[in-house]
Scaffold this motif. Structure first.
Motif, PDB file in Angstrom:
ATOM      1  N   ASN A  15      27.737  -3.517 -12.760  1.00 36.16           N
ATOM      2  CA  ASN A  15      28.414  -2.223 -12.889  1.00 36.16           C
ATOM      3  C   ASN A  15      28.482  -1.747 -14.337  1.00 36.16           C
ATOM      4  OD1 ASN A  15      29.007  -1.629 -10.185  1.00 36.16           O
ATOM      5  ND2 ASN A  15      30.688  -3.101 -10.210  1.00 36.16           N
ATOM      6  N   LEU A  16      27.773  -2.450 -15.227  1.00 41.10           N
ATOM      7  CA  LEU A  16      27.685  -2.103 -16.650  1.00 41.10           C
ATOM      8  C   LEU A  16      29.051  -2.121 -17.334  1.00 41.10           C
ATOM      9  CD1 LEU A  16      25.128   0.856 -16.377  1.00 41.10           C
ATOM     10  CD2 LEU A  16      24.665  -1.586 -16.475  1.00 41.10           C
ATOM     11  N   ASP A  17      29.889  -3.070 -16.938  1.00 42.21           N
ATOM     12  CA  ASP A  17      31.205  -3.224 -17.552  1.00 42.21           C
ATOM     13  C   ASP A  17      31.037  -3.591 -19.030  1.00 42.21           C
ATOM     14  OD1 ASP A  17      34.223  -3.702 -17.322  1.00 42.21           O
ATOM     15  OD2 ASP A  17      33.495  -5.632 -18.102  1.00 42.21           O
ATOM     16  N   VAL A  18      31.605  -2.783 -19.894  1.00 44.76           N
ATOM     17  CA  VAL A  18      31.428  -2.954 -21.340  1.00 44.76           C
ATOM     18  C   VAL A  18      31.909  -4.321 -21.802  1.00 44.76           C
ATOM     19  CG1 VAL A  18      32.146  -2.106 -23.607  1.00 44.76           C
ATOM     20  CG2 VAL A  18      31.487  -0.488 -21.829  1.00 44.76           C
ATOM     21  N   GLY A  19      33.077  -4.744 -21.367  1.00 47.99           N
ATOM     22  CA  GLY A  19      33.621  -6.029 -21.805  1.00 47.99           C
ATOM     23  C   GLY A  19      32.734  -7.198 -21.409  1.00 47.99           C
ATOM     24  N   SER A  20      32.206  -7.150 -20.202  1.00 46.36           N
ATOM     25  CA  SER A  20      31.328  -8.227 -19.733  1.00 46.36           C
ATOM     26  C   SER A  20      30.026  -8.260 -20.519  1.00 46.36           C
ATOM     27  CB  SER A  20      31.022  -8.055 -18.249  1.00 46.36           C
ATOM     28  OG  SER A  20      32.197  -8.198 -17.501  1.00 46.36           O
ATOM     29  N   VAL A  21      29.463  -7.093 -20.771  1.00 45.30           N
ATOM     30  CA  VAL A  21      28.224  -7.019 -21.548  1.00 45.30           C
ATOM     31  C   VAL A  21      28.477  -7.491 -22.979  1.00 45.30           C
ATOM     32  CG1 VAL A  21      26.439  -5.474 -22.441  1.00 45.30           C
ATOM     33  CG2 VAL A  21      27.232  -5.220 -20.092  1.00 45.30           C
ATOM     34  N   GLN A  22      29.610  -7.100 -23.546  1.00 45.14           N
ATOM     35  CA  GLN A  22      29.932  -7.528 -24.907  1.00 45.14           C
ATOM     36  C   GLN A  22      30.134  -9.039 -24.982  1.00 45.14           C
ATOM     37  OE1 GLN A  22      33.277  -4.899 -25.813  1.00 45.14           O
ATOM     38  NE2 GLN A  22      31.985  -3.813 -27.269  1.00 45.14           N
ATOM     39  N   THR A  23      30.601  -9.641 -23.926  1.00 45.84           N
ATOM     40  CA  THR A  23      30.756 -11.097 -23.880  1.00 45.84           C
ATOM     41  C   THR A  23      29.400 -11.783 -23.747  1.00 45.84           C
ATOM     42  OG1 THR A  23      32.945 -10.899 -22.880  1.00 45.84           O
ATOM     43  CG2 THR A  23      31.816 -13.012 -22.607  1.00 45.84           C
ATOM     44  N   LEU A  24      28.523 -11.204 -22.938  1.00 47.64           N
ATOM     45  CA  LEU A  24      27.238 -11.833 -22.649  1.00 47.64           C
ATOM     46  C   LEU A  24      26.226 -11.714 -23.786  1.00 47.64           C
ATOM     47  CD1 LEU A  24      25.464 -13.311 -20.564  1.00 47.64           C
ATOM     48  CD2 LEU A  24      24.747 -11.048 -19.758  1.00 47.64           C
ATOM     49  N   LEU A  25      26.145 -10.561 -24.425  1.00 43.05           N
ATOM     50  CA  LEU A  25      25.089 -10.337 -25.415  1.00 43.05           C
ATOM     51  C   LEU A  25      25.031 -11.396 -26.521  1.00 43.05           C
ATOM     52  CD1 LEU A  25      25.002  -6.444 -25.725  1.00 43.05           C
ATOM     53  CD2 LEU A  25      23.329  -7.947 -24.631  1.00 43.05           C
ATOM     54  N   PRO A  26      26.144 -11.809 -27.115  1.00 41.12           N
ATOM     55  CA  PRO A  26      26.036 -12.859 -28.143  1.00 41.12           C
ATOM     56  C   PRO A  26      25.494 -14.180 -27.596  1.00 41.12           C
ATOM     57  CG  PRO A  26      28.122 -11.720 -28.350  1.00 41.12           C
ATOM     58  CD  PRO A  26      27.496 -11.262 -27.053  1.00 41.12           C
ATOM     59  N   ARG A  27      25.612 -14.394 -26.318  1.00 36.74           N
ATOM     60  CA  ARG A  27      25.132 -15.637 -25.710  1.00 36.74           C
ATOM     61  C   ARG A  27      23.637 -15.624 -25.442  1.00 36.74           C
ATOM     62  NH1 ARG A  27      29.573 -16.628 -20.906  1.00 36.74           N
ATOM     63  NH2 ARG A  27      31.444 -16.405 -22.182  1.00 36.74           N
ATOM     64  N   ILE A  28      23.048 -14.440 -25.277  1.00 39.93           N
ATOM     65  CA  ILE A  28      21.659 -14.391 -24.808  1.00 39.93           C
ATOM     66  C   ILE A  28      20.685 -13.729 -25.774  1.00 39.93           C
ATOM     67  CG2 ILE A  28      22.352 -14.435 -22.374  1.00 39.93           C
ATOM     68  CD1 ILE A  28      21.687 -11.401 -22.310  1.00 39.93           C
ATOM     69  N   THR A  29      21.160 -13.108 -26.822  1.00 34.30           N
ATOM     70  CA  THR A  29      20.247 -12.385 -27.712  1.00 34.30           C
ATOM     71  C   THR A  29      19.611 -13.304 -28.739  1.00 34.30           C
ATOM     72  OG1 THR A  29      22.148 -11.751 -29.090  1.00 34.30           O
ATOM     73  CG2 THR A  29      21.383 -10.140 -27.471  1.00 34.30           C
ATOM     74  N   THR A  30      18.373 -12.952 -29.090  1.00 40.02           N
ATOM     75  CA  THR A  30      17.640 -13.658 -30.138  1.00 40.02           C
ATOM     76  C   THR A  30      16.971 -12.612 -31.018  1.00 40.02           C
ATOM     77  OG1 THR A  30      17.187 -15.485 -28.637  1.00 40.02           O
ATOM     78  CG2 THR A  30      15.835 -15.347 -30.614  1.00 40.02           C
ATOM     79  N   PRO A  31      17.284 -12.514 -32.264  1.00 41.38           N
ATOM     80  CA  PRO A  31      18.318 -13.269 -32.963  1.00 41.38           C
ATOM     81  C   PRO A  31      19.695 -12.908 -32.403  1.00 41.38           C
ATOM     82  CG  PRO A  31      17.501 -11.520 -34.381  1.00 41.38           C
ATOM     83  CD  PRO A  31      16.663 -11.503 -33.136  1.00 41.38           C
ATOM     84  N   THR A  32      20.613 -13.821 -32.546  1.00 41.77           N
ATOM     85  CA  THR A  32      21.935 -13.670 -31.960  1.00 41.77           C
ATOM     86  C   THR A  32      22.685 -12.489 -32.556  1.00 41.77           C
ATOM     87  OG1 THR A  32      22.046 -16.042 -31.598  1.00 41.77           O
ATOM     88  CG2 THR A  32      24.128 -14.845 -31.551  1.00 41.77           C
ATOM     89  N   LEU A  33      23.142 -11.616 -31.662  1.00 38.60           N
ATOM     90  CA  LEU A  33      24.072 -10.558 -32.073  1.00 38.60           C
ATOM     91  C   LEU A  33      25.465 -11.168 -32.059  1.00 38.60           C
ATOM     92  CD1 LEU A  33      22.870  -7.481 -29.995  1.00 38.60           C
ATOM     93  CD2 LEU A  33      22.750  -7.747 -32.462  1.00 38.60           C
ATOM     94  N   LEU A  34      26.161 -11.047 -33.162  1.00 33.38           N
ATOM     95  CA  LEU A  34      27.516 -11.573 -33.240  1.00 33.38           C
ATOM     96  C   LEU A  34      28.478 -10.626 -32.531  1.00 33.38           C
ATOM     97  CD1 LEU A  34      27.428 -12.733 -36.956  1.00 33.38           C
ATOM     98  CD2 LEU A  34      27.010 -14.097 -34.909  1.00 33.38           C
ATOM     99  N   GLN A  35      29.635 -11.153 -32.133  1.00 31.73           N
ATOM    100  CA  GLN A  35      30.625 -10.371 -31.393  1.00 31.73           C
ATOM    101  C   GLN A  35      30.970  -9.071 -32.123  1.00 31.73           C
ATOM    102  OE1 GLN A  35      31.310 -11.795 -28.562  1.00 31.73           O
ATOM    103  NE2 GLN A  35      33.128 -10.886 -27.746  1.00 31.73           N
ATOM    104  N   HIS A  36      31.182  -9.145 -33.427  1.00 25.04           N
ATOM    105  CA  HIS A  36      31.564  -7.930 -34.158  1.00 25.04           C
ATOM    106  C   HIS A  36      30.382  -6.950 -34.265  1.00 25.04           C
ATOM    107  CE1 HIS A  36      29.815 -10.162 -37.567  1.00 25.04           C
ATOM    108  NE2 HIS A  36      29.625  -8.981 -38.123  1.00 25.04           N
TER     109      HIS A  36
END
Length: 69
Positions: A15-36
């Motif tokens: 459902n493109l929930d912003v909070g869920s996507v913001q939690t997931l992206l730092p876990r799966i991106t390369t190079p890693t996107l940091l939370q901030h």
């Protein structure tokens, strides 16, 4: 891997929930996107990344339709 999804509801991702996507992206991106860094993304960029994450869970046939539309 499935472990990267721990603590995140798939329905929220789909459902493109912003909070869920913001939690997931730092876990799966390369190079890693940091939370901030994720929090500072342009809304259009966050929406595009969210759609890519959601489309990852779609069947290949549906993904192909989406890409050619």
């Amino acid at each position: 891997l499935a472990g990267q999804l721990r603590g995140i509801k798939l329905g929220e991702l789909l459902n493109l929930d912003v909070g869920s996507v913001q939690t997931l992206l730092p876990r799966i991106t390369t190079p890693t996107l940091l939370q901030h860094e994720v929090a500072q993304l342009d809304p259009a960029d966050l929406a595009e990344l969210s759609m890519k994450v959601a489309s990852f869970f779609a069947r290949k046939s549906i993904r192909a339709e989406y890409l050619t539309a």
